[in-house]
Design an enzyme around this catalytic site. Structure first.
Site, PDB file in Angstrom:
ATOM      1  N   ASN A 125      71.869 -22.337  67.334  1.00 21.34           N
ATOM      2  CA  ASN A 125      70.847 -23.043  68.094  1.00 21.34           C
ATOM      3  C   ASN A 125      70.069 -22.111  69.012  1.00 21.34           C
ATOM      4  O   ASN A 125      70.625 -21.192  69.599  1.00 21.34           O
ATOM      5  CB  ASN A 125      71.479 -24.191  68.883  1.00 21.34           C
ATOM      6  CG  ASN A 125      72.098 -25.219  67.948  1.00 21.34           C
ATOM      7  OD1 ASN A 125      71.808 -25.195  66.754  1.00 21.34           O
ATOM      8  ND2 ASN A 125      72.924 -26.094  68.462  1.00 21.34           N
ATOM      9  N   PRO A 134      65.452 -32.846  67.720  1.00 15.14           N
ATOM     10  CA  PRO A 134      65.779 -33.140  66.322  1.00 15.14           C
ATOM     11  C   PRO A 134      66.477 -31.972  65.649  1.00 15.14           C
ATOM     12  O   PRO A 134      66.264 -30.818  66.046  1.00 15.14           O
ATOM     13  CB  PRO A 134      64.411 -33.377  65.661  1.00 15.14           C
ATOM     14  CG  PRO A 134      63.375 -33.034  66.667  1.00 15.14           C
ATOM     15  CD  PRO A 134      64.018 -32.731  67.976  1.00 15.14           C
ATOM     16  N   ASP A 135      67.306 -32.263  64.634  1.00 16.63           N
ATOM     17  CA  ASP A 135      67.853 -31.146  63.854  1.00 16.63           C
ATOM     18  C   ASP A 135      66.799 -30.741  62.821  1.00 16.63           C
ATOM     19  O   ASP A 135      65.638 -31.163  62.904  1.00 16.63           O
ATOM     20  CB  ASP A 135      69.230 -31.489  63.256  1.00 16.63           C
ATOM     21  CG  ASP A 135      69.189 -32.597  62.213  1.00 16.63           C
ATOM     22  OD1 ASP A 135      68.083 -32.994  61.785  1.00 16.63           O
ATOM     23  OD2 ASP A 135      70.269 -33.079  61.811  1.00 16.63           O
ATOM     24  N   PHE A 136      67.167 -29.925  61.844  1.00 22.64           N
ATOM     25  CA  PHE A 136      66.177 -29.425  60.895  1.00 22.64           C
ATOM     26  C   PHE A 136      66.137 -30.251  59.621  1.00 22.64           C
ATOM     27  O   PHE A 136      65.070 -30.600  59.128  1.00 22.64           O
ATOM     28  CB  PHE A 136      66.472 -27.948  60.561  1.00 22.64           C
ATOM     29  CG  PHE A 136      66.266 -27.058  61.742  1.00 22.64           C
ATOM     30  CD1 PHE A 136      65.016 -26.544  62.025  1.00 22.64           C
ATOM     31  CD2 PHE A 136      67.312 -26.772  62.607  1.00 22.64           C
ATOM     32  CE1 PHE A 136      64.807 -25.752  63.146  1.00 22.64           C
ATOM     33  CE2 PHE A 136      67.123 -25.975  63.722  1.00 22.64           C
ATOM     34  CZ  PHE A 136      65.870 -25.465  63.993  1.00 22.64           C
ATOM     35  N   ARG A 137      67.330 -30.564  59.066  1.00 17.12           N
ATOM     36  CA  ARG A 137      67.371 -31.065  57.698  1.00 17.12           C
ATOM     37  C   ARG A 137      67.756 -32.523  57.541  1.00 17.12           C
ATOM     38  O   ARG A 137      67.822 -33.001  56.414  1.00 17.12           O
ATOM     39  CB  ARG A 137      68.311 -30.183  56.861  1.00 17.12           C
ATOM     40  CG  ARG A 137      67.787 -28.767  56.735  1.00 17.12           C
ATOM     41  CD  ARG A 137      68.662 -27.833  55.952  1.00 17.12           C
ATOM     42  NE  ARG A 137      68.057 -26.494  55.931  1.00 17.12           N
ATOM     43  CZ  ARG A 137      68.100 -25.640  56.942  1.00 17.12           C
ATOM     44  NH1 ARG A 137      68.759 -25.950  58.045  1.00 17.12           N
ATOM     45  NH2 ARG A 137      67.487 -24.475  56.857  1.00 17.12           N
ATOM     46  N   HIS A 140      70.848 -16.855  65.900  1.00 12.38           N
ATOM     47  CA  HIS A 140      69.431 -16.930  65.519  1.00 12.38           C
ATOM     48  C   HIS A 140      68.520 -16.689  66.718  1.00 12.38           C
ATOM     49  O   HIS A 140      67.377 -17.125  66.715  1.00 12.38           O
ATOM     50  CB  HIS A 140      69.133 -18.282  64.858  1.00 12.38           C
ATOM     51  CG  HIS A 140      69.845 -18.458  63.538  1.00 12.38           C
ATOM     52  ND1 HIS A 140      69.962 -19.661  62.890  1.00 12.38           N
ATOM     53  CD2 HIS A 140      70.489 -17.549  62.740  1.00 12.38           C
ATOM     54  CE1 HIS A 140      70.644 -19.487  61.754  1.00 12.38           C
ATOM     55  NE2 HIS A 140      70.977 -18.225  61.647  1.00 12.38           N
ATOM     56  N   ASP A 146      68.272 -23.358  71.506  1.00  7.62           N
ATOM     57  CA  ASP A 146      67.890 -24.184  72.662  1.00  7.62           C
ATOM     58  C   ASP A 146      68.558 -23.792  73.980  1.00  7.62           C
ATOM     59  O   ASP A 146      68.292 -24.410  75.014  1.00  7.62           O
ATOM     60  CB  ASP A 146      68.144 -25.675  72.347  1.00  7.62           C
ATOM     61  CG  ASP A 146      69.591 -25.977  71.965  1.00  7.62           C
ATOM     62  OD1 ASP A 146      70.504 -25.267  72.437  1.00  7.62           O
ATOM     63  OD2 ASP A 146      69.810 -26.928  71.184  1.00  7.62           O
TER      64      ASP A 146
HETATM   65  P1  OAD Z   1      70.557 -28.697  59.997  1.00  6.92           P
HETATM   66  O1  OAD Z   1      69.472 -29.634  60.389  1.00  6.92           O
HETATM   67  O2  OAD Z   1      70.433 -27.992  58.707  1.00  6.92           O
HETATM   68  O3  OAD Z   1      71.954 -29.468  59.987  1.00  6.92           O
HETATM   69  C1  OAD Z   1      72.363 -30.284  61.043  1.00  6.92           C
HETATM   70  C2  OAD Z   1      73.647 -30.989  60.639  1.00  6.92           C
HETATM   71  O4  OAD Z   1      74.141 -31.691  61.772  1.00  6.92           O
HETATM   72  C3  OAD Z   1      73.481 -31.996  59.507  1.00  6.92           C
HETATM   73  O5  OAD Z   1      74.569 -31.855  58.597  1.00  6.92           O
HETATM   74  C4  OAD Z   1      73.539 -33.349  60.233  1.00  6.92           C
HETATM   75  O6  OAD Z   1      74.098 -34.360  59.428  1.00  6.92           O
HETATM   76  C5  OAD Z   1      74.452 -33.020  61.395  1.00  6.92           C
HETATM   77  N1  OAD Z   1      74.249 -33.853  62.593  1.00  6.92           N
HETATM   78  C6  OAD Z   1      73.108 -34.334  63.119  1.00  6.92           C
HETATM   79  N2  OAD Z   1      73.339 -35.013  64.249  1.00  6.92           N
HETATM   80  C7  OAD Z   1      74.681 -34.985  64.455  1.00  6.92           C
HETATM   81  C8  OAD Z   1      75.556 -35.511  65.447  1.00  6.92           C
HETATM   82  N3  OAD Z   1      75.104 -36.233  66.483  1.00  6.92           N
HETATM   83  N4  OAD Z   1      76.893 -35.283  65.328  1.00  6.92           N
HETATM   84  C9  OAD Z   1      77.380 -34.565  64.282  1.00  6.92           C
HETATM   85  N5  OAD Z   1      76.593 -34.053  63.304  1.00  6.92           N
HETATM   86  C10 OAD Z   1      75.266 -34.242  63.393  1.00  6.92           C
HETATM   87  O7  OAD Z   1      70.720 -27.668  61.221  1.00  6.92           O
HETATM   88  P2  OAD Z   1      71.441 -26.242  61.214  1.00  6.92           P
HETATM   89  O8  OAD Z   1      72.617 -26.248  60.310  1.00  6.92           O
HETATM   90  O9  OAD Z   1      71.641 -25.871  62.637  1.00  6.92           O
HETATM   91  O10 OAD Z   1      66.964 -21.577  61.954  1.00  6.92           O
HETATM   92  O11 OAD Z   1      70.298 -25.319  60.599  1.00  6.92           O
HETATM   93  C11 OAD Z   1      70.528 -23.939  60.440  1.00  6.92           C
HETATM   94  C12 OAD Z   1      69.267 -23.128  60.685  1.00  6.92           C
HETATM   95  O12 OAD Z   1      68.229 -23.614  59.853  1.00  6.92           O
HETATM   96  C13 OAD Z   1      68.727 -23.254  62.088  1.00  6.92           C
HETATM   97  O13 OAD Z   1      69.329 -22.355  62.993  1.00  6.92           O
HETATM   98  C14 OAD Z   1      67.247 -22.972  61.926  1.00  6.92           C
HETATM   99  C15 OAD Z   1      66.972 -23.566  60.564  1.00  6.92           C
HETATM  100  O14 OAD Z   1      66.072 -22.876  59.790  1.00  6.92           O
HETATM  101  C16 OAD Z   1      66.230 -21.083  62.999  1.00  6.92           C
HETATM  102  O15 OAD Z   1      65.935 -21.728  63.973  1.00  6.92           O
HETATM  103  C17 OAD Z   1      65.820 -19.676  62.895  1.00  6.92           C
END
Ligand code: OAD
Length: 271
Positions: free
Chosen positions: A112, A38-41, A131, A114
Site C-alpha cells: 500500500n 478503494p482497492d484496485f481489482r 511499492h 497510503d
Molecule cells: P487488489 O485490489 O488487487 O486486491 C485487494 C484484495 O483485498 C482483493 O482480493 C479483495 O477481495 C480484498 N479485500 C477488499 N476489501 C477487503 C476487506 N475489507 N477485508 C479483506 N479483504 C478485502 O489490491 P492489491 O493486492 O493491494 O500497485 O494490489 C497489488 C498492487 O496492484 C497494488 O500495490 C498496486 C496495484 O497495481 C501500485 O500501487 C504500484
C-alpha cells in the site's frame, strides 16, 4: 504440524505460545478499504474498473512511467482521490500497532502507498513499503526532492506539480510498473525466505497478483501462514495454513477477542 487446528482459535493459541515471537505481515489494498480508499481489482468498486473516465489505454497505464510522461493528468486525478491525508487508519492498522506493542511484529511488508501503517503508529523501521508511497516525492528528470506541503497543496488543488529547478514533472515515490522495488524490500524478503525470520506469516487484503511481492508468500517456508481476505487468493493449501475469509477488520477483532486484546485494540483505534 505446529498448529492444533486450522481455525482462529488455534491461531490465537499459537500466537500466545513461546514458539511465536516473530510475526511477518504481507498487506494489500483490502486493509484500507474500510477507510474509504478503494482497492484496485474488486469488480465494480476497485480503482481499475473506475478508471475508464480517465481515457487510459489500459487501467494499469495510470502507474506506467511512459504514459505518465506523456500525460500526467490521470495519475494526478487518481492521486487527488486517494491522497492519504484525507483518510484515517483502519482497525486492521491498529491491530498491526498492537502486534508491535506486544513485541511480536517482525516486519510489515505492505504494497500500500497510503502510509496508513505509519500513521497508525507502527515504527517506520518495521514497515517495508514495497511499492513506495506518497510519503516523499521527487522530480522524474533531475531527481531533486520536492516539498511535502507543496505537493499536497498542488494535488488537492488539481494542479500538476513541477520541479522548481528544471520544470520536470514531480512524482510521489510510488513504484510504477517497470520500476525497481526498494532495496530494503529485496533484503528483507530474502532474509524472510532464506533465514526463516518469521514464526508466522499473515497475508491480508491482497489479491496476490503483483510480483515479486505476491510470490514471497510461497517462498516463505517453515512457518504457519494465515490468509485473511474477502475471497480465496494465492496457494494456501499447506498443512499449517489457515484461511479466514471475511472483512479483515471483523476478523482481527475476533482474533483480538480470542487473544484478550480487544480492549487494547479499541483503545488504539480510538486514539
Ligand atoms: P487488489 O485490489 O488487487 O486486491 C485487494 C484484495 O483485498 C482483493 O482480493 C479483495 O477481495 C480484498 N479485500 C477488499 N476489501 C477487503 C476487506 N475489507 N477485508 C479483506 N479483504 C478485502 O489490491 P492489491 O493486492 O493491494 O500497485 O494490489 C497489488 C498492487 O496492484 C497494488 O500495490 C498496486 C496495484 O497495481 C501500485 O500501487 C504500484
Amino acid at each position: 504440524k505446529v498448529l492444533e487446528g486450522n481455525d482462529l482459535q488455534s491461531l490465537a493459541k499459537y500466537m500466545k505460545s513461546d514458539s511465536c515471537r516473530n510475526i511477518c505481515l504481507m498487506l494489500g489494498a483490502g486493509v484500507s478499504t474500510s477507510a474509504g480508499i478503494p482497492d484496485f481489482r474488486s469488480p465494480g468498486t476497485g480503482l481499475y474498473s473506475n478508471l475508464a473516465r480517465l481515457n487510459l489505454p489500459c487501467p494499469e497505464a495510470v502507474f506506467e512511467m511512459d504514459f505518465f510522461r506523456s500525460n500526467p493528468v490521470p495519475f494526478y486525478t487518481l492521486a487527488k482521490e486517494i491522497y492519504p491525508s484525507r483518510y484515517r487508519p483502519t482497525l486492521t492498522h491498529s491491530f498491526i500497532k498492537v502486534l508491535h506493542s506486544h513485541g511480536l511484529l517482525h516486519t510489515c511488508f505492505t504494497q500500500n502507498i497510503d502510509t496508513l501503517e505509519r500513521r497508525a503508529g507502527v515504527p517506520e523501521e518495521k514497515i517495508i513499503e514495497a511499492h513506495g508511497s506518497f510519503a516523499t516525492q521527487k522530480c522524474i528528470d533531475c531527481k531533486d526532492p520536492y516539498d511535502d506541503a507543496k505537493i499536497e497543496k498542488a494535488i488537492l488543488n488539481s494542479e500538476i506539480p513541477r520541479c522548481e529547478r528544471c520544470k520536470g514533472l514531480v512524482k510521489p515515490n510510488i513504484v510504477f510498473f517497470g520500476e525497481a522495488l526498494p532495496k530494503r524490500f529485496y533484503q528483507s524478503a530474502l532474509s524472510l525466505e532464506l533465514e526463516g525470520d518469521a514464526d508466522l506469516l499473515i497475508v491480508m487484503g491482497t489479491s496476490l497478483t503483483v510480483n515479486p511481492f505476491a510470490s514471497m508468500a510461497d517462498r516463505v517456508k517453515g512457518c504457519p501462514r494465515v490468509l485473511i481476505n474477502l475471497n480465496e487468493v494465492g496457494n494456501f493449501h499447506r498443512q499449517d495454513d489457515i484461511v479466514l475469509l471475511g472483512k479483515c477488520d471483523d476478523i482481527v477483532r475476533r482474533l483480538c477477542r480470542e487473544l484478550g486484546w480487544e480492549e487494547e485494540l479499541d483503545r488504539e483505534w480510538e486514539a
